[in-house]
Motif scaffolding. Sequence first.
Motif, mmCIF file in Angstrom:
data_model
loop_
_atom_site.group_PDB
_atom_site.id
_atom_site.type_symbol
_atom_site.label_atom_id
_atom_site.label_comp_id
_atom_site.label_asym_id
_atom_site.label_seq_id
_atom_site.Cartn_x
_atom_site.Cartn_y
_atom_site.Cartn_z
ATOM 1 N N GLY A 71 -85.194 -31.889 -10.448
ATOM 2 C CA GLY A 71 -85.117 -31.696 -8.910
ATOM 3 C C GLY A 71 -86.183 -31.014 -8.224
ATOM 4 N N ALA A 72 -87.051 -30.408 -9.163
ATOM 5 C CA ALA A 72 -88.170 -29.408 -8.450
ATOM 6 C C ALA A 72 -89.174 -30.212 -7.851
ATOM 7 C CB ALA A 72 -88.746 -28.654 -9.603
ATOM 8 N N PHE A 73 -89.633 -31.366 -8.612
ATOM 9 C CA PHE A 73 -90.764 -32.062 -7.761
ATOM 10 C C PHE A 73 -90.281 -32.824 -6.571
ATOM 11 C CE2 PHE A 73 -93.759 -35.176 -7.001
ATOM 12 C CZ PHE A 73 -95.322 -34.466 -7.245
ATOM 13 N N HIS A 74 -88.854 -33.384 -6.496
ATOM 14 C CA HIS A 74 -88.497 -33.977 -5.460
ATOM 15 C C HIS A 74 -88.224 -32.950 -4.081
ATOM 16 C CE1 HIS A 74 -87.105 -36.863 -8.531
ATOM 17 N NE2 HIS A 74 -87.120 -37.798 -7.661
ATOM 18 N N ALA A 75 -87.776 -31.737 -4.574
ATOM 19 C CA ALA A 75 -87.601 -30.888 -3.636
ATOM 20 C C ALA A 75 -88.990 -30.458 -2.957
ATOM 21 C CB ALA A 75 -87.153 -29.490 -4.140
ATOM 22 N N LEU A 76 -90.113 -30.528 -3.631
ATOM 23 C CA LEU A 76 -91.349 -30.345 -3.317
ATOM 24 C C LEU A 76 -91.912 -31.204 -2.319
ATOM 25 C CD1 LEU A 76 -94.077 -28.929 -3.426
ATOM 26 C CD2 LEU A 76 -94.801 -30.192 -5.266
ATOM 27 N N VAL A 77 -91.432 -32.625 -2.679
ATOM 28 C CA VAL A 77 -91.926 -33.720 -1.790
ATOM 29 C C VAL A 77 -91.127 -33.757 -0.274
ATOM 30 C CG1 VAL A 77 -91.834 -36.417 -1.508
ATOM 31 C CG2 VAL A 77 -92.345 -35.314 -3.656
ATOM 32 N N GLU A 78 -89.789 -33.339 -0.456
ATOM 33 C CA GLU A 78 -89.148 -33.155 0.857
ATOM 34 C C GLU A 78 -89.735 -32.029 1.605
ATOM 35 O OE1 GLU A 78 -85.108 -32.558 -0.379
ATOM 36 O OE2 GLU A 78 -84.734 -34.480 -0.803
ATOM 37 N N ILE A 79 -90.301 -31.001 0.991
ATOM 38 C CA ILE A 79 -90.859 -29.998 1.880
ATOM 39 C C ILE A 79 -92.191 -30.295 2.373
ATOM 40 C CG2 ILE A 79 -92.005 -27.782 1.732
ATOM 41 C CD1 ILE A 79 -89.695 -26.906 -0.390
ATOM 42 N N VAL A 80 -93.090 -31.073 1.425
ATOM 43 C CA VAL A 80 -94.201 -31.338 2.000
ATOM 44 C C VAL A 80 -93.979 -32.627 3.193
ATOM 45 C CG1 VAL A 80 -96.274 -32.771 1.489
ATOM 46 C CG2 VAL A 80 -95.411 -31.081 -0.011
ATOM 47 N N GLU A 81 -93.113 -33.243 3.320
ATOM 48 C CA GLU A 81 -92.980 -34.488 4.012
ATOM 49 C C GLU A 81 -92.595 -33.918 5.490
ATOM 50 O OE1 GLU A 81 -90.543 -38.823 4.066
ATOM 51 O OE2 GLU A 81 -89.786 -37.013 2.964
ATOM 52 N N GLU A 82 -92.315 -32.601 5.727
ATOM 53 C CA GLU A 82 -91.846 -31.929 7.068
ATOM 54 C C GLU A 82 -93.120 -31.788 7.585
ATOM 55 O OE1 GLU A 82 -89.109 -30.977 8.293
ATOM 56 O OE2 GLU A 82 -88.223 -32.229 6.715
ATOM 57 N N PHE A 83 -94.403 -31.699 6.852
ATOM 58 C CA PHE A 83 -95.797 -31.697 7.257
ATOM 59 C C PHE A 83 -96.551 -33.191 7.625
ATOM 60 C CE2 PHE A 83 -94.781 -27.812 5.376
ATOM 61 C CZ PHE A 83 -95.037 -26.946 6.140
ATOM 62 N N HIS A 84 -95.853 -34.068 7.119
ATOM 63 C CA HIS A 84 -96.747 -35.416 6.913
ATOM 64 C C HIS A 84 -95.703 -36.568 6.978
ATOM 65 C CE1 HIS A 84 -100.456 -33.512 5.717
ATOM 66 N NE2 HIS A 84 -99.588 -32.645 4.852
ATOM 67 N N ARG A 85 -94.627 -36.250 7.579
ATOM 68 C CA ARG A 85 -93.586 -37.459 7.944
ATOM 69 C C ARG A 85 -94.389 -38.849 8.481
ATOM 70 N NH1 ARG A 85 -88.508 -37.049 7.030
ATOM 71 N NH2 ARG A 85 -88.390 -34.526 7.313
ATOM 72 N N GLY A 86 -94.240 -39.872 7.923
ATOM 73 C CA GLY A 86 -94.790 -41.246 8.734
ATOM 74 C C GLY A 86 -95.886 -41.423 8.306
ATOM 75 N N SER A 87 -96.637 -40.383 7.468
ATOM 76 C CA SER A 87 -98.207 -40.735 7.314
ATOM 77 C C SER A 87 -98.309 -41.823 6.166
ATOM 78 C CB SER A 87 -98.816 -39.572 7.033
ATOM 79 O OG SER A 87 -98.332 -39.161 6.134
ATOM 80 N N THR A 88 -99.346 -42.414 6.172
ATOM 81 C CA THR A 88 -99.478 -43.390 5.047
ATOM 82 C C THR A 88 -99.646 -42.726 3.823
ATOM 83 O OG1 THR A 88 -100.654 -45.080 6.468
ATOM 84 C CG2 THR A 88 -101.111 -45.188 4.279
ATOM 85 N N PRO A 89 -100.465 -41.425 3.523
ATOM 86 C CA PRO A 89 -100.432 -40.899 1.997
ATOM 87 C C PRO A 89 -98.882 -40.506 1.837
ATOM 88 C CG PRO A 89 -102.249 -40.119 3.509
ATOM 89 C CD PRO A 89 -101.350 -40.928 4.425
ATOM 90 N N MET A 90 -98.221 -39.965 2.793
ATOM 91 C CA MET A 90 -96.964 -39.479 2.422
ATOM 92 C C MET A 90 -95.929 -40.757 1.975
ATOM 93 S SD MET A 90 -95.174 -36.779 2.377
ATOM 94 C CE MET A 90 -94.105 -36.866 1.217
ATOM 95 N N GLY A 91 -96.154 -41.989 2.595
ATOM 96 C CA GLY A 91 -95.307 -43.270 2.111
ATOM 97 C C GLY A 91 -95.932 -43.408 0.790
ATOM 98 N N GLU A 92 -97.181 -43.291 0.489
ATOM 99 C CA GLU A 92 -97.597 -43.687 -0.696
ATOM 100 C C GLU A 92 -97.123 -42.766 -1.941
ATOM 101 O OE1 GLU A 92 -101.614 -43.923 -0.294
ATOM 102 O OE2 GLU A 92 -101.775 -45.806 0.494
ATOM 103 N N LEU A 93 -96.951 -41.362 -1.537
ATOM 104 C CA LEU A 93 -96.430 -40.416 -2.514
ATOM 105 C C LEU A 93 -94.922 -40.914 -2.854
ATOM 106 C CD1 LEU A 93 -96.715 -37.871 -4.146
ATOM 107 C CD2 LEU A 93 -96.041 -36.663 -2.086
ATOM 108 N N ARG A 94 -94.296 -41.071 -1.621
ATOM 109 C CA ARG A 94 -92.817 -41.299 -1.839
ATOM 110 C C ARG A 94 -92.552 -42.730 -2.842
ATOM 111 N NH1 ARG A 94 -88.307 -38.446 -1.067
ATOM 112 N NH2 ARG A 94 -88.100 -37.156 0.812
ATOM 113 N N ASP A 95 -93.552 -43.813 -2.450
ATOM 114 C CA ASP A 95 -93.319 -44.760 -3.555
ATOM 115 C C ASP A 95 -93.631 -44.496 -4.919
ATOM 116 O OD1 ASP A 95 -92.751 -46.350 -1.301
ATOM 117 O OD2 ASP A 95 -94.727 -47.231 -1.082
ATOM 118 N N LEU A 96 -94.751 -43.605 -5.299
ATOM 119 C CA LEU A 96 -94.975 -43.215 -6.482
ATOM 120 C C LEU A 96 -93.759 -42.250 -7.192
ATOM 121 C CD1 LEU A 96 -96.949 -43.177 -8.661
ATOM 122 C CD2 LEU A 96 -98.213 -41.309 -7.659
ATOM 123 N N VAL A 97 -93.171 -41.418 -6.441
ATOM 124 C CA VAL A 97 -92.272 -40.548 -6.959
ATOM 125 C C VAL A 97 -91.018 -41.624 -7.153
ATOM 126 C CG1 VAL A 97 -90.356 -39.037 -6.315
ATOM 127 C CG2 VAL A 97 -92.694 -38.708 -5.782
#
Length: 214
Positions: A71-97
């Motif tokens: 769960g640690a990496f998923h939690a990190l992604v959720e935190i980072v998403e607060e700063f980059h929600r809706g951006s293309t790089p954030m979507g690509e990170l979500r897809d990769l995870v």
Amino acid sequence: MSDVAWSLPFEDQSRLVRALWELETVRKRTSRDLCVSLLERRLGHPLPISRDDKDITDVWHLVDACLPYPGAFHALVEIVEEFHRGSTPMGELRDLVEELLPEPLLSPKERRELDGLLRSLGDRVSEAVEPAAIRALYWKVAGPSGPALAADPGDLWSVLGRLEDLTFSAEGVPPLLAFVEGLAAHAAGPAAAGLRAWADRLAHRLGAARGLPP
């Protein structure tokens, strides 16, 4: 929780690092430090991160520290998403995870609650249950095809971290849930009651069956 769950091949881990590096919040040291602080607060424990003055190496260490903890990496992604929600790089990170990392069985809150219950048993399980019993219980719930228990069976955090990565059994019971129920049967007093209540809540949320394998 202890670092036992699993790791990724070098190339896949490199893909995660590169995807994180595309996000400005991760590239900049000050905002990356904030993300680490928020992550540790959310997990309820510090991560053994080796920090480095070189930013890209520091991100490698961050990914390396997160991967073994369920769960640690998923939690990190959720935190980072607060700063980059809706951006293309954030979507690509979500897809990769989604491609590389299984969704964790427990929520951060559930994991913190279980961590507190385990601490009530003592740092070493031998104070409540013999390591031989823990090993036997592990194989009972993991089944003959489960991953080898390389960790010290006296380290409950390691055992539970490994079990969280296993899928539902043929009977529809998550091995981690069955293990906690078995552990409650060995414990006594408030610790046993707390473990049973925790298992009740998890089973209800998952709509899962209860009970140890026959």
